[in-house]
Design a protein around this motif. Sequence first.
Motif: not given
Length: 235
Positions: A148, A154-161, A186-187, A190
């Motif tokens: 990645r 903008s192309q990845i999830s909050g956890g990935q950010r 995060l949830d 995550t």
Amino acid sequence: MTSATALPEPITTGYQIDATGLEKSYITPGGVTVRALDGVDLHIDAAEVIALVGPSGSGKSTLLHLLGGMDEPDAGSIVCDGRDVTALPRAELVAFRRTVGFVFQHFALLPALTARDNVMLPVLPYKTTYDAKDRARSLLDDVGLAGREDALPSQISGGQRQRVAIARALMNDPRLLVADEPTGNLDSTTGAEILDLLFGIRETRGVTVVLATHDETVAARCDRIVPIADGRLVR
């Protein structure tokens, strides 16, 4: 000799920190003086993970900023491995900041940069003895984001950010990692994964970790909980 692409070896120990008599006040736009910290004394062992817990406005973020050298106290001292950080000349303070990694609740990624370029940000103003792109790619692999590297925030999830933000914090192989509400956006699932990642960093790199959190579940997993209220540690 070290090759141009060689990555630095992980450190074996984080900072031992002794903060004494820390005071910090701010003046609001309305001219009111707010005392954010009021005589804080805190000892942190090397490679310890501690949680600062307390309500909003209690002084958690201010204490993190002081420990990381991002701000200066009005009074008191912060000694890391026997060196008084608060007494350092500006050039040496800048060098100290490069031994600290910062992780923020809102990620603080630049939206126009790829994951790899965001990770590289801490070393862009400096020459390195290693290939920065290789190191950024390796760190993204370490935090579970292999493949990645070219993704925009903008192309990845909050956890990935948040994983990108953690990789960026590790770019300089820090001895201290400070995290301000690292799971706050995060949830729960995550958030637990991010906490696992932070603990794994402590185990593999020996880094000292200080995090601020409202989450009792997060705090309970740390080595020690340090309650703070009205700018003072609660004994």
